[in-house]
Design a protein around this motif. Structure first.
Motif, PDB file in Angstrom:
ATOM      1  N   ASP A  90      -2.678  13.713 -49.166  1.00 38.70           N
ATOM      2  CA  ASP A  90      -2.519  14.573 -50.239  1.00 38.70           C
ATOM      3  C   ASP A  90      -3.294  15.852 -50.043  1.00 38.70           C
ATOM      4  N   THR A 145      -3.262  18.650 -51.582  1.00 44.14           N
ATOM      5  CA  THR A 145      -3.139  19.849 -52.888  1.00 44.14           C
ATOM      6  C   THR A 145      -4.523  20.301 -53.268  1.00 44.14           C
ATOM      7  N   ALA A 146      -5.325  19.270 -53.495  1.00 44.06           N
ATOM      8  CA  ALA A 146      -6.729  19.717 -54.053  1.00 44.06           C
ATOM      9  C   ALA A 146      -7.388  20.521 -52.942  1.00 44.06           C
ATOM     10  N   SER A 147      -7.209  20.207 -51.648  1.00 41.93           N
ATOM     11  CA  SER A 147      -7.918  21.147 -50.863  1.00 41.93           C
ATOM     12  C   SER A 147      -7.254  22.629 -50.909  1.00 41.93           C
ATOM     13  N   HIS A 203      -8.238  24.446 -53.759  1.00 42.55           N
ATOM     14  CA  HIS A 203      -9.703  24.678 -53.602  1.00 42.55           C
ATOM     15  C   HIS A 203      -9.751  25.966 -52.829  1.00 42.55           C
ATOM     16  N   PHE A 241     -15.099  18.316 -45.804  1.00 45.91           N
ATOM     17  CA  PHE A 241     -13.797  17.564 -46.674  1.00 45.91           C
ATOM     18  C   PHE A 241     -13.631  16.356 -45.827  1.00 45.91           C
ATOM     19  N   ASP A 274     -16.759  16.712 -55.124  1.00 45.46           N
ATOM     20  CA  ASP A 274     -15.638  16.458 -55.911  1.00 45.46           C
ATOM     21  C   ASP A 274     -15.024  15.048 -55.083  1.00 45.46           C
ATOM     22  N   THR A 275     -14.061  14.419 -55.964  1.00 40.14           N
ATOM     23  CA  THR A 275     -13.180  13.444 -55.398  1.00 40.14           C
ATOM     24  C   THR A 275     -12.096  13.869 -55.500  1.00 40.14           C
ATOM     25  N   TRP A 276     -11.027  13.950 -54.652  1.00 41.35           N
ATOM     26  CA  TRP A 276      -9.746  14.403 -54.591  1.00 41.35           C
ATOM     27  C   TRP A 276      -8.825  13.249 -54.348  1.00 41.35           C
ATOM     28  N   ARG A 327     -14.824  16.114 -51.204  1.00 39.95           N
ATOM     29  CA  ARG A 327     -15.428  17.369 -50.997  1.00 39.95           C
ATOM     30  C   ARG A 327     -16.927  17.345 -51.177  1.00 39.95           C
TER      31      ARG A 327
END
Length: 184
Positions: A31, A33-35, A38, A142, A170-172, A178
């Motif tokens: 996934d 999407t978070a990266s 960001h 990452f 962060d945990t994604w 990250r």
């Protein structure tokens, strides 16, 4: 944001790619999407993307036609510079071509004097040269949920230790972490 940020995808055991340059780090991520979210926010504060020749060739084959991807508009619109001693031109599809410079350290020093905010994506040799010259302000990793065991390490063998200070994490989704560090 500081003058120059180097951003890398990395395995939990510190490798950027497999022994033969395999992209197992990316294959381990289910996934993005978070990266993407960001980096979409991060790119609003970036003036230039700095790439090595190999990363440029990979990106130029993908991003100019990736119109449906969240970051495509920003990536294609931002000025890009390619560090290469073999290229004389660096096209970017129907978008403005990238500038070509032979020396990443000289280029970044000149850009820094002009207040330009730069991101280095991938481009291991460029990142390593800039780290060795003290030109990286922030290192963002990452961390993908995979251990490779061997491959291309973040730091060149024999490189001097690099003091880092964690400034954000962060945990994604998909097990990605990250980590943002101030260098020095």
């Amino acid at each position: 944001m500081s003058g120059l940020i180097a951003q890398q995808w990395i395995s939990v055991d510190g490798f950027l790619a497999g022994i033969n340059g395999e992209a197992d780090v990316f294959a381990a991520v289910s996934d993005f999407t978070a990266s993407e979210a960001h980096n979409t926010a991060l790119l609003a504060d970036i003036d230039e993307v700095l790439l090595g020749r190999r990363t440029y060739e990979s990106f130029a084959a993908h991003w100019p036609t990736a119109v449906d991807e969240p970051m495509a508009r920003q990536v294609n619109a931002l000025p890009k510079t390619v560090c290469s001693t073999t290229l004389t031109a660096a096209t970017w599809g129907e978008h403005a071509p990238a500038r070509v410079v032979p020396d990443p350290v000289d280029h970044v020093r000149a850009q820094r004097a002009d207040g330009v905010r730069t991101i280095v994506w991938g481009s291991v040799s460029v990142m390593r040269a800039l780290l060795a010259a003290g030109q990286v302000d922030e290192l963002e990793l990452f961390v993908a949920p995979i251990a490779l065991g061997a491959g291309t390490p973040l730091m060149a063998p024999g490189a001097a230790p690099l003091p880092l200070r964690l400034t954000a994490s962060d945990t994604w989704p998909g097990g990605v972490i990250r980590l943002r560090y101030a260098v020095g």
